[in-house]
Design an enzyme around this catalytic site. Structure first.
Site, mmCIF file in Angstrom:
data_model
loop_
_atom_site.group_PDB
_atom_site.id
_atom_site.type_symbol
_atom_site.label_atom_id
_atom_site.label_comp_id
_atom_site.label_asym_id
_atom_site.label_seq_id
_atom_site.Cartn_x
_atom_site.Cartn_y
_atom_site.Cartn_z
ATOM 1 N N ASN A 24 0.810 -1.220 0.000
ATOM 2 C CA ASN A 24 0.000 0.000 0.000
ATOM 3 C C ASN A 24 0.846 1.274 0.000
ATOM 4 O OD1 ASN A 24 -2.229 -1.534 -0.246
ATOM 5 N ND2 ASN A 24 -2.849 -1.404 1.910
ATOM 6 N N ASP A 117 -10.860 -5.197 -3.869
ATOM 7 C CA ASP A 117 -11.384 -6.299 -3.067
ATOM 8 C C ASP A 117 -12.864 -6.162 -2.756
ATOM 9 O OD1 ASP A 117 -8.754 -7.293 -2.790
ATOM 10 O OD2 ASP A 117 -8.390 -5.681 -1.373
#
Ligand code: EPU
Length: 427
Positions: A24, A117
């Site tokens: 990330n 996701d």
């Protein structure tokens, strides 16, 4: 045909594991390379699926991207395309992070709505409102975010929630805006600090990284840099939970233990003996069955939502009952349905879950619905009697470099198998 992992239950993880750069962080740093003409070099990159996917996104707007070992080199041309709407965009959430840099550099962008996701709704209203404050128009048209400005100017921006992605996009547009931008209620994640560090190396003027108030003094242009990605605290924490769940002894290097202060404290409360090494790593030793602990997810420095599946998985084998509260992504409790297949005694009510620990889980075929749920099911499989099949492991490959190899090195038995699944998808 599809791939699954066979996870043999009963392992105790022992040994040392090295964590590399944070997913990330690296994906946003790659997007930041769009802000400067020339070659930006990013090292300590993890070998995960999302990095080549992000490289495809950057190529689609005109960059050249080379990846060798843990180094990614991005050459950004003088003339970039403002259209990031290729098929690659839909494959990962972080693709939306090209929005801020494109608007900053070109004053216009057409960016396909991202994939990612199945963890809950992920709107872009705060990203758009921030860009509007900086002087751009922003609409959603034909599946794309469209933003356009004559010029960007500094502004005072209050975020409704300390969104990681909105903070990053607004920051990357504001570094090239005229004047001063203040982002209040900004996200404070270590990955935001990493992005601010790299932008500052590129010539940006930013104050307050790691606090809720970011002050950005716009500059005319940025230059390329060389940057080392910070270690992945979520991967590091995954190993910490794995040690606690398997009553193991795992030393984790390559990650700043301070990024996991709250996580390690939770594990201590559960009975683990935790030693930290001057910010460079930590060791978790769990010598008896862990005791139950409550968890509440919140933006950093709270307990990360990305670690919620591990909190559920750990609680399912603890001595006692845990309450887990999810405050960031409402659909993340879908993971619990798969845990119940493994014999967990868990139920949800709104954004709370109650998990009563059982002595031992029991193997079953289970399906990963996102990166962290997938890794959580693998850890649960290590504590289940028999061989647990974890399907849809491409999710895990998006975020965990060499996961199977690392597990096996620590003494687990996990095999990657190519076979026909018994059912098509989870729920
Ligand atoms: N939100 C809005 N409007 C916006 C933006 C966000 O309502 O304009 C809401 C979201 O719906 C969510 C909350 O704000 O409820 C937090 O979202 P945030 O923007 O902080 O998340 P993100 O930037 O989309 C990143 C990570 C996630 C991680 C979250 C929270 C990346 C690529 N993804 O997502 O990581 O869960 O921050 O920490 O950085 C993962 O790695 O598995 C993962 C899902």
């Amino acid at each position: 045909m599809s791939e699954h992992f066979d996870v043999y239950g009963g392992a105790r993880l022992v040994g040392e594991v090295e964590v590399v750069g944070a997913k990330n962080s690296v994906l946003k740093l790659m997007a930041a390379a769009l802000l400067a003409e020339g070659t930006t070099t990013i090292s300590n990159c993890p070998r995960i699926l999302d990095v080549p996917l992000m490289a495809d996104v950057l190529r689609s707007v005109g960059c050249e991207v080379e990846m060798a070992d843990d180094v990614t080199r991005i050459t950004t041309p003088a003339e970039l395309s403002h259209r990031a709407d290729s098929a690659a965009m839909g494959k990962l959430r972080a693709s939306v992070c090209v929005l801020g840099p494109l608007v900053g550099r070109l004053k216009r962008a057409v960016v396909a709505l991202p994939g990612g996701d199945a963890i809950g709704s992920r709107p872009l209203d705060m990203h758009q409102n921030g860009l509007r404050k900086l002087g751009a128009t922003s609409t959603i048209e034909h599946g794309c975010v469209v933003a356009e400005a004559d010029g960007l100017h500094g502004a005072q921006i209050w975020l409704d929630f300390p969104s990681v992605g909105a903070t990053e996009n607004i920051l990357m547009a504001a570094v090239l805006a005229q004047g001063t931008t203040v982002i209040d209620n900004a996200a404070r994640e270590p990955e935001i600090i990493d992005l601010c560090t790299m932008l500052t190396e590129m010539g940006a003027r930013i104050e307050g990284a790691g606090t809720s108030t970011l002050t950005v003094e716009g500059v005319d242009a940025l230059h390329p840099t060389e940057h080392v990605v910070i270690g992945d605290r979520i991967v590091g924490a995954t190993w910490a939970f794995a040690a606690a769940m398997t009553q193991g002894d795992v030393t984790v290097t390559g990650v700043d233990a301070h990024h996991l202060d709250l996580v390690l404290e939770k594990l201590r409360l559960g009975g683990a003996d935790v030693t930290t090494f001057d910010g460079k790593g930590f060791r978790v030793v769990q010598s008896e069955r862990p005791r139950s602990v409550d968890f509440v997810t919140l933006p950093y420095p709270g307990f990360a939502t990305d670690l919620q599946p591990f909190a559920v998985a750990l609680s399912s084998v603890c001595d006692g009952t845990s309450m887990i509260t999810e405050n960031v992504y409402e659909a993340r409790f879908r993971f619990i349905e798969e845990m119940v297949r493994l014999g967990a005694d868990a139920r949800t009510d709104g954004h709370h879950a109650v998990v009563r620990g059982v002595e031992r889980l029991s193997s079953a075929p289970v399906w990963a619905s996102d990166i962290r749920a997938g890794a959580g099911l693998v850890l649960a499989g290590l504590c289940a009697e028999g061989v647990t099949e974890v399907w849809d492991v491409f999710h895990i490959d998006r975020g965990y470099p060499a996961f199977v190899e690392n597990l096996n090195r620590l003494g687990a038995r996990v095999e990657r198998v190519t076979a026909e699944p018994d059912r098509v998808a989870a729920g």
